[in-house]
Write a protein that holds these residues in place. Structure first.
Motif, mmCIF file in Angstrom:
data_model
loop_
_atom_site.group_PDB
_atom_site.id
_atom_site.type_symbol
_atom_site.label_atom_id
_atom_site.label_comp_id
_atom_site.label_asym_id
_atom_site.label_seq_id
_atom_site.Cartn_x
_atom_site.Cartn_y
_atom_site.Cartn_z
ATOM 1 N N GLY A 234 -45.029 -79.298 6.898
ATOM 2 C CA GLY A 234 -45.237 -80.732 6.886
ATOM 3 C C GLY A 234 -45.723 -81.264 5.554
ATOM 4 N N ILE A 235 -45.633 -82.583 5.402
ATOM 5 C CA ILE A 235 -45.954 -83.271 4.146
ATOM 6 C C ILE A 235 -47.405 -83.748 4.182
ATOM 7 N N ILE A 236 -48.179 -83.364 3.196
ATOM 8 C CA ILE A 236 -49.609 -83.689 3.171
ATOM 9 C C ILE A 236 -49.883 -85.121 2.685
ATOM 10 N N ASP A 237 -48.939 -85.729 1.955
ATOM 11 C CA ASP A 237 -49.184 -87.050 1.349
ATOM 12 C C ASP A 237 -49.622 -88.092 2.369
ATOM 13 N N ALA A 238 -49.099 -87.989 3.601
ATOM 14 C CA ALA A 238 -49.428 -88.987 4.630
ATOM 15 C C ALA A 238 -50.900 -88.961 5.019
ATOM 16 N N PHE A 239 -51.631 -87.928 4.570
ATOM 17 C CA PHE A 239 -53.048 -87.800 4.914
ATOM 18 C C PHE A 239 -53.961 -88.192 3.750
ATOM 19 N N HIS A 240 -53.368 -88.724 2.686
ATOM 20 C CA HIS A 240 -54.157 -89.133 1.517
ATOM 21 C C HIS A 240 -55.162 -90.206 1.936
ATOM 22 N N PRO A 241 -56.430 -90.063 1.513
ATOM 23 C CA PRO A 241 -57.459 -91.025 1.965
ATOM 24 C C PRO A 241 -57.154 -92.474 1.610
ATOM 25 N N ALA A 242 -56.447 -92.714 0.513
ATOM 26 C CA ALA A 242 -56.174 -94.093 0.108
ATOM 27 C C ALA A 242 -55.408 -94.848 1.185
ATOM 28 N N SER A 243 -54.450 -94.174 1.796
ATOM 29 C CA SER A 243 -53.646 -94.813 2.848
ATOM 30 C C SER A 243 -54.503 -95.221 4.035
ATOM 31 N N HIS A 244 -55.434 -94.372 4.444
ATOM 32 C CA HIS A 244 -56.235 -94.612 5.648
ATOM 33 C C HIS A 244 -57.383 -95.580 5.379
ATOM 34 N N GLU A 245 -57.906 -95.522 4.166
ATOM 35 C CA GLU A 245 -58.939 -96.487 3.798
ATOM 36 C C GLU A 245 -58.353 -97.892 3.707
ATOM 37 N N ALA A 246 -57.064 -97.960 3.374
ATOM 38 C CA ALA A 246 -56.401 -99.265 3.290
ATOM 39 C C ALA A 246 -56.335 -99.948 4.640
ATOM 40 N N ARG A 247 -56.299 -99.143 5.724
ATOM 41 C CA ARG A 247 -56.296 -99.744 7.055
ATOM 42 C C ARG A 247 -57.720 -99.986 7.545
ATOM 43 N N GLY A 248 -58.610 -99.045 7.321
ATOM 44 C CA GLY A 248 -60.027 -99.311 7.547
ATOM 45 C C GLY A 248 -60.681 -98.740 8.787
ATOM 46 N N TYR A 249 -59.916 -98.104 9.690
ATOM 47 C CA TYR A 249 -60.559 -97.547 10.887
ATOM 48 C C TYR A 249 -61.306 -96.259 10.526
ATOM 49 N N PRO A 250 -62.623 -96.213 10.774
ATOM 50 C CA PRO A 250 -63.388 -95.013 10.405
ATOM 51 C C PRO A 250 -62.865 -93.733 11.087
ATOM 52 N N GLN A 251 -62.464 -93.842 12.346
ATOM 53 C CA GLN A 251 -62.002 -92.646 13.068
ATOM 54 C C GLN A 251 -60.691 -92.136 12.475
ATOM 55 N N GLN A 252 -59.792 -93.028 12.107
ATOM 56 C CA GLN A 252 -58.529 -92.640 11.471
ATOM 57 C C GLN A 252 -58.807 -91.951 10.139
ATOM 58 N N ILE A 253 -59.708 -92.501 9.370
ATOM 59 C CA ILE A 253 -60.079 -91.914 8.072
ATOM 60 C C ILE A 253 -60.645 -90.506 8.271
ATOM 61 N N ALA A 254 -61.497 -90.363 9.305
ATOM 62 C CA ALA A 254 -62.142 -89.064 9.566
ATOM 63 C C ALA A 254 -61.122 -88.014 9.991
ATOM 64 N N VAL A 255 -60.154 -88.398 10.837
ATOM 65 C CA VAL A 255 -59.127 -87.444 11.277
ATOM 66 C C VAL A 255 -58.301 -86.986 10.078
ATOM 67 N N ALA A 256 -57.880 -87.914 9.223
ATOM 68 C CA ALA A 256 -57.093 -87.551 8.050
ATOM 69 C C ALA A 256 -57.854 -86.587 7.151
ATOM 70 N N LYS A 257 -59.142 -86.833 6.985
ATOM 71 C CA LYS A 257 -59.973 -85.959 6.146
ATOM 72 C C LYS A 257 -60.060 -84.559 6.748
ATOM 73 N N ARG A 258 -60.310 -84.478 8.068
ATOM 74 C CA ARG A 258 -60.429 -83.155 8.703
ATOM 75 C C ARG A 258 -59.095 -82.412 8.668
ATOM 76 N N MET A 259 -57.998 -83.132 8.877
ATOM 77 C CA MET A 259 -56.677 -82.502 8.819
ATOM 78 C C MET A 259 -56.422 -81.920 7.424
ATOM 79 N N SER A 260 -56.751 -82.673 6.399
ATOM 80 C CA SER A 260 -56.559 -82.197 5.026
ATOM 81 C C SER A 260 -57.402 -80.952 4.751
ATOM 82 N N GLU A 261 -58.595 -80.936 5.312
ATOM 83 C CA GLU A 261 -59.476 -79.773 5.118
ATOM 84 C C GLU A 261 -58.924 -78.533 5.814
ATOM 85 N N TRP A 262 -58.313 -78.727 6.987
ATOM 86 C CA TRP A 262 -57.749 -77.575 7.715
ATOM 87 C C TRP A 262 -56.618 -76.915 6.926
#
Length: 506
Positions: free
Chosen positions: A231-259
């Motif tokens: 899979g493509i990691i770019d979709a989990f870049h924090p900039a994309s999720h911070e642009a929307r602003g939901y804290p839970q969405q941001i947190a999931v993207a961060k944890r996924m990137s860490e995994w």
């Protein structure tokens, strides 16, 4: 040891009490409030005041005055007549949670019970005497009357309790064996034990604990699927999720990137494809939305586990007695219905990822992950099983809280059905965990084909551990057993006896 005060209990403390059998102790200040509240009830009885449930009948009989000499009989009749539970019992861990929550509510000092009653309830908890409480029969307003009546019966030496081997045992024999003296209910005490939301809330707390673990597990399992599909990691870049602003969405993207950090299988935009399918690319958005719902559920549960849900409530030393409706389960009914949808969605998107793992038109893996495609079916029917579970969840996710049936000759003309919502939420959680177990099995096989040496260090550790649970698919076998072993490995309850009882709900 967890100190109960009536106002400071947390879900984490309940987890220790119920999942790890930690004992409870009653705070001195709370016991003082219980004593003062009891004195108020005794004054009401002695002065022959008209107060619902103390000197009157119940429900439609609230206008029927009860003679002082009949007060004890009124309370025991209430418990026996209301013990109308139906069907299989609640899991033992839920029964224990129910007792803890009922005790905590009584310790607020608004219910008018005697100190000996709360002490006996604490003794039952600490000596692990857990009532057998049928799951069905509650409307979720006037409280969980039927379930809590089965709990109350044990306090008076009647009803059944869970035996060592899971069988139902007469409570009188177990109380005698444990050295616990049954109580004789006095004025207001029967009503105080059964007017409340503790069945739906206890089931709700266990649901939340399981769903929270399931939500975390869904992330690393999805990350393992990403590795198997490159899979493509770019979709989990924090900039994309911070642009929307939901804290839970941001947190999931961060944890996924860490995994997936350090993976040699994860790709970038344009390397193999420009975009992944939604079930991969939108994991932060979908899982994040489920986390939003779970956060809402947790907030409501932590209010309710410290709430006074009795009726009537006694204030100002008995000078103010309010017959209200705190027993109405609507807040928990709505929360459980919300949870049902949130957890069902985690299973829905998981099943779509399973399809991408097994469908040769959607990947470059062996068809159905089979070691010998055609001769051996591999994971073909595992996807069928997952599809069946998510379909069943869609039926269970229909909200229970939108229904209401009048009761008690239309005196109780709107009810919550919160206990039904809570039970269905549990069933959805059990189903969802099995869907994730199937995804995990398929993802493990996929990364094995791709090369386990290329997997991220964190996910490789998961793979190595779980290969002791489910072996590689080298040939077709009865995969039902693999699914159940993986389900058990993902379960947050480590006590096998309690785990089995919870899983029995499904």
């Amino acid at each position: 040891m967890v100190e109960l005060t009536g106002q400071s209990l947390t879900i984490e403390q309940l987890k220790r009490i119920c999942f790890e059998q930690e004992k409870v102790v009653i705070s001195e200040e709370s016991m003082k409030k219980v004593h003062e509240s009891r004195q108020a009830v005794e004054r009401i009885v002695s002065e022959k005041k008209t107060v619902y449930g103390i000197t009157t009948g119940f429900g439609k009989f609230s206008d029927v005055m009860i003679d002082g000499a009949d007060v004890q009989e009124l309370q025991i009749n209430l418990i026996r007549s209301h013990a109308c539970g139906i069907g299989h019992p609640f899991p033992e861990v839920v029964s224990r949670a129910m007792m803890v929550l009922r005790l905590n509510a009584l310790l607020k000092g608004f219910s008018g019970v005697r100190p000996v009653l709360v002490e006996t309830l604490a003794e039952l908890i600490n000596k692990q005497v857990h009532p057998v409480i049928p799951q069905q029969g509650s409307l979720g307003a006037s409280g969980d009357l039927a379930p809590l009546s089965h709990l109350a019966l044990v306090l008076v030496g009647e009803g059944k309790v869970h035996g060592e081997n899971g069988e139902a045992v007469d409570s009188a024999a177990v109380l005698a064996q444990k050295g616990i003296q049954p109580i004789v209910l006095q004025a207001k005490e029967g009503l105080a034990l059964i007017n409340g939301t503790q069945a739906m809330t206890a089931m709700g707390v266990v649901n939340y604990i399981e769903a929270e673990q399931l939500a975390y597990d869904s992330e690393w399992i999805a990350a393992l699927t990403m590795e198997g599909l490159e899979g493509i990691i770019d979709a989990f870049h924090p900039a994309s999720h911070e642009a929307r602003g939901y804290p839970q969405q941001i947190a999931v993207a961060k944890r996924m990137s860490e995994w997936v950090e350090g993976s040699k299988l994860i790709t970038r935009q344009g390397e193999k494809r420009v975009q992944d399918a939604y079930s991969i690319r939108c994991i932060p958005q979908v899982h994040g939305a489920s986390w939003q719902a779970l956060d809402y559920v947790k907030e409501k549960l932590e209010i309710e586990i410290n709430a006074a849900t009795d009726n009537p409530l006694i204030f100002e030393g008995g000078e103010l007695v309010i017959s209200g409706g705190n027993f109405h389960g609507q807040p928990i009914a709505l929360a459980m219905d919300f949870m049902k949808i949130a957890v069902a969605e985690l299973a829905n998107i998981s099943e779509r990822r399973i399809e991408r793992l097994v469908n040769p038109q959607l990947n470059d893996l062996p068809p159905f992950l089979s070691p010998e495609p055609g001769l051996q079916s591999g994971a073909m029917i595992m996807q069928y099983a997952a599809a069946s579970l998510v379909s069943e969840n869609k039926t269970l996710a229909h909200p229970a809280s939108v229904d209401s049936i009048p009761s008690s000759a239309n005196q109780e003309d709107h009810v919550s059905m919160g206990t039904i919502a809570s039970r269905h939420a549990s069933m959805i959680t059990q189903n969802a965990r099995r869907v994730l177990a199937i995804e995990c099995i398929c993802a493990m096989q996929a990364v094995e084909y791709k090369g386990i040496d290329k997997v991220s260090p964190k996910l490789r550790a998961k793979w190595e551990h779980l290969r002791n649970v489910v072996p590689s698919m080298t040939k077709d076998r009865m995969f039902s057993e693999d699914i159940e072993r993986m389900n058990k490995a993902l379960h947050p309850i480590t006590n096998e006896r309690l785990q089995k009882r919870v899983s029995d709900l499904a």
